[in-house]
Design a protein around this motif. Sequence first.
Motif, mmCIF file in Angstrom:
data_model
loop_
_atom_site.group_PDB
_atom_site.id
_atom_site.type_symbol
_atom_site.label_atom_id
_atom_site.label_comp_id
_atom_site.label_asym_id
_atom_site.label_seq_id
_atom_site.Cartn_x
_atom_site.Cartn_y
_atom_site.Cartn_z
ATOM 1 N N SER A 279 40.119 28.409 26.364
ATOM 2 C CA SER A 279 39.851 27.376 25.350
ATOM 3 C C SER A 279 39.032 25.993 26.268
ATOM 4 C CB SER A 279 41.167 26.917 24.919
ATOM 5 O OG SER A 279 41.604 27.768 23.989
ATOM 6 N N ALA A 280 39.670 25.915 27.407
ATOM 7 C CA ALA A 280 39.078 24.691 28.368
ATOM 8 C C ALA A 280 37.514 24.931 28.756
ATOM 9 C CB ALA A 280 39.920 24.629 29.375
ATOM 10 N N SER A 281 37.523 26.291 29.012
ATOM 11 C CA SER A 281 36.077 26.598 29.438
ATOM 12 C C SER A 281 35.291 26.358 28.175
ATOM 13 C CB SER A 281 35.908 27.887 30.097
ATOM 14 O OG SER A 281 36.500 28.907 29.341
ATOM 15 N N ALA A 282 35.545 27.098 27.240
ATOM 16 C CA ALA A 282 34.738 26.813 25.771
ATOM 17 C C ALA A 282 34.548 25.238 25.599
ATOM 18 C CB ALA A 282 35.544 27.443 24.778
ATOM 19 N N ALA A 283 35.386 24.521 25.842
ATOM 20 C CA ALA A 283 35.144 23.116 25.456
ATOM 21 C C ALA A 283 34.116 22.678 26.425
ATOM 22 C CB ALA A 283 36.303 22.146 25.717
ATOM 23 N N ILE A 284 33.942 22.848 27.653
ATOM 24 C CA ILE A 284 32.845 22.402 28.487
ATOM 25 C C ILE A 284 31.559 23.309 28.109
ATOM 26 C CG2 ILE A 284 32.231 22.584 30.740
ATOM 27 C CD1 ILE A 284 34.910 22.252 31.735
ATOM 28 N N LEU A 285 31.694 24.572 27.604
ATOM 29 C CA LEU A 285 30.302 25.283 27.618
ATOM 30 C C LEU A 285 29.724 24.769 26.125
ATOM 31 C CD1 LEU A 285 31.522 28.900 28.453
ATOM 32 C CD2 LEU A 285 29.702 27.587 29.568
ATOM 33 N N LEU A 286 30.658 24.098 25.257
ATOM 34 C CA LEU A 286 29.919 23.566 23.892
ATOM 35 C C LEU A 286 28.924 22.644 24.047
ATOM 36 C CD1 LEU A 286 29.940 23.273 20.800
ATOM 37 C CD2 LEU A 286 31.477 21.354 21.310
ATOM 38 N N PHE A 287 28.823 21.736 25.253
ATOM 39 C CA PHE A 287 27.886 21.171 25.628
ATOM 40 C C PHE A 287 26.589 21.553 25.548
ATOM 41 C CE2 PHE A 287 25.181 18.563 28.630
ATOM 42 C CZ PHE A 287 25.070 17.530 27.936
ATOM 43 N N SER A 288 26.379 22.943 25.915
ATOM 44 C CA SER A 288 25.380 23.868 26.009
ATOM 45 C C SER A 288 24.920 24.180 24.794
ATOM 46 C CB SER A 288 25.639 24.969 27.118
ATOM 47 O OG SER A 288 26.533 25.998 26.516
ATOM 48 N N SER B 258 30.203 24.264 36.451
ATOM 49 C CA SER B 258 31.268 23.642 35.795
ATOM 50 C C SER B 258 32.320 24.563 35.235
ATOM 51 C CB SER B 258 30.759 22.923 34.803
ATOM 52 O OG SER B 258 29.830 21.913 35.180
ATOM 53 N N VAL B 259 32.073 25.770 34.862
ATOM 54 C CA VAL B 259 33.001 26.766 34.428
ATOM 55 C C VAL B 259 33.585 27.609 35.551
ATOM 56 C CG1 VAL B 259 32.090 26.595 31.938
ATOM 57 C CG2 VAL B 259 31.290 28.342 33.577
ATOM 58 N N SER C 83 35.700 32.837 31.715
ATOM 59 C CA SER C 83 34.863 31.842 30.913
ATOM 60 C C SER C 83 33.501 32.515 30.262
ATOM 61 C CB SER C 83 34.031 30.874 31.918
ATOM 62 O OG SER C 83 33.509 31.444 33.084
ATOM 63 N N LEU C 84 33.321 33.903 30.610
ATOM 64 C CA LEU C 84 32.160 34.793 29.939
ATOM 65 C C LEU C 84 32.803 35.057 28.735
ATOM 66 C CD1 LEU C 84 30.847 36.765 32.988
ATOM 67 C CD2 LEU C 84 30.072 34.814 32.002
ATOM 68 N N ILE C 85 34.003 35.287 28.380
ATOM 69 C CA ILE C 85 34.649 35.794 27.135
ATOM 70 C C ILE C 85 34.454 34.130 26.391
ATOM 71 C CG2 ILE C 85 36.715 36.135 25.949
ATOM 72 C CD1 ILE C 85 37.893 37.570 28.405
ATOM 73 N N ALA C 86 34.665 33.243 26.973
ATOM 74 C CA ALA C 86 34.554 31.994 26.222
ATOM 75 C C ALA C 86 32.950 31.973 25.871
ATOM 76 C CB ALA C 86 35.020 30.735 26.981
ATOM 77 N N PHE C 87 32.011 32.005 26.634
ATOM 78 C CA PHE C 87 30.925 32.183 26.162
ATOM 79 C C PHE C 87 30.533 32.949 25.108
ATOM 80 C CE2 PHE C 87 27.618 30.183 29.356
ATOM 81 C CZ PHE C 87 26.954 29.584 28.289
ATOM 82 N N ALA C 88 31.149 34.303 25.046
ATOM 83 C CA ALA C 88 30.763 35.279 24.026
ATOM 84 C C ALA C 88 31.372 34.690 22.563
ATOM 85 C CB ALA C 88 31.332 36.398 24.354
#
Length: 476
Positions: free
Chosen positions: A230-239, A71-72, A79-84
């Motif tokens: 920010s956009a990828s973090a919004a999707i990753l929040l689900f995790s 998804s990311v 998106s790995l930065i968003a994950f961190a």
Amino acid sequence: MHVTGTVPPSAPAPQETPAAPVPTESPAGSSTERPAGDPAGRHARRFGLPVATALVMGNIIGGGIFLLPASVAPYGTVSLIAFAALTVGAIALALVFGRLAERDPRTGGPYVYAREAFGDFAGFLAAWAYWITTWVSNAALAVAAVGYLDVLVPVNGHRWTACLAALALQWLPALANFAGTRYVGAVQIVSTVLKFVPLLLVAVGGLFFFDPHNLGPFHAGGGSALGAVSASAAILLFSYLGVESAAVSAGEVRNARRNVGRATVIGTAGAALVYLLGTLSVFGTVAHDRLVTSTAPFTDAVNAMFGGAWGGWAVAVAALVSMTGCLNGWTLLSAQTPYAAARDGLFPAAFARRRRGVPTVGVGVTVVLASLLTVYNYASGSGKVFQTLVLVTTFTATVPYLLATAAQLFHLVSGRGERVHRTRLVRDGVIAAVATAFSLWLVAGAGYAAVYQGVLFLFAGVVVYAVLAARRQRTV
């Protein structure tokens, strides 16, 4: 709901009515509540630290990690930065929930904290938004699970076959919940252990097959890099949804004042480690152009590592077990917050009915609503069903998160001595500020469409609150 022995044998009525809470004392002296006449018996059992931690990790590591690398992927490795960044925010939230549960270890989590700090309307808003988050999440999880089921049994080729499979995956955990909390805990432990096999296989083993050429561009999408984060973090929040699991079910946790915080932090930190290593390994073993269109990225990663299809089948089975366990835990959580609110008169009274330690009406309503949403999304023919549902839950989840962190800030700033440890004031203040900023950032990253749909859900709740408040006034 605190059971220190067995309940005297009796023949409970098919549907019990809410009763006044009866305070009981936990083994460590923390006060909890149970409804008088709750037929706990041998089917209901309170959770210790291992099960509470498994509930947190099981609800966090569910369907999200098995689908979100794909998804990311369109955003690139940014998106790995968003994950961190997301991991830092999630741990801050975990610490906030642990501190709040230490002060008030009752079932309900964010609902209890918001209502105690700001009154009935804030409590209702937290309960309503969290309830929406849970049943929409269940629909999203079921959709994600179908992608892995398709590896074993072709179901994605026809829209309605996939829809029926998603519905079956929602109803099986609901049946486990109807059987009682004893079975919910057993399913949660087994599924949490089993899910770590494929995750560790990819997270650790994938590092030995890592190929930097598979990573793709750093910033693959349009717009600014900050916007992509920010956009990828919004999707990753689900995790990371599920951080609050132990707090929401605090009434079912032994020695909740101590164990809820420990389970929340241990579960979140463990999930974060597995997430970061797993996502990095998938990025490095599956070519970027293939990962963008993948419906089972962990299966593709194992197949790329070992060749053939056997490894992919094994991962698909483990992923289905994991997602079913996650649905099992989320189904319980979906009923707990409405149960707590119903006992206070802020939700319809039917949600306060319990059998075998489980609010059965809440479970039933939740699985029906999730099923209807699943049917609607498949009927609409959208190719982005999972992403759409994820972003809606991202927005609705931030409402109880923000209210909970605001409650923590309220206690710290108001200087209420009985609510604040003076020696930890600065540390708790910094953590609460990080958690608050993190939640606001996620609202911004959810996108206009998700905020629009989420606000419609919230405004519908305002109407429900008005009706319930008017009924309470008439009975006074």
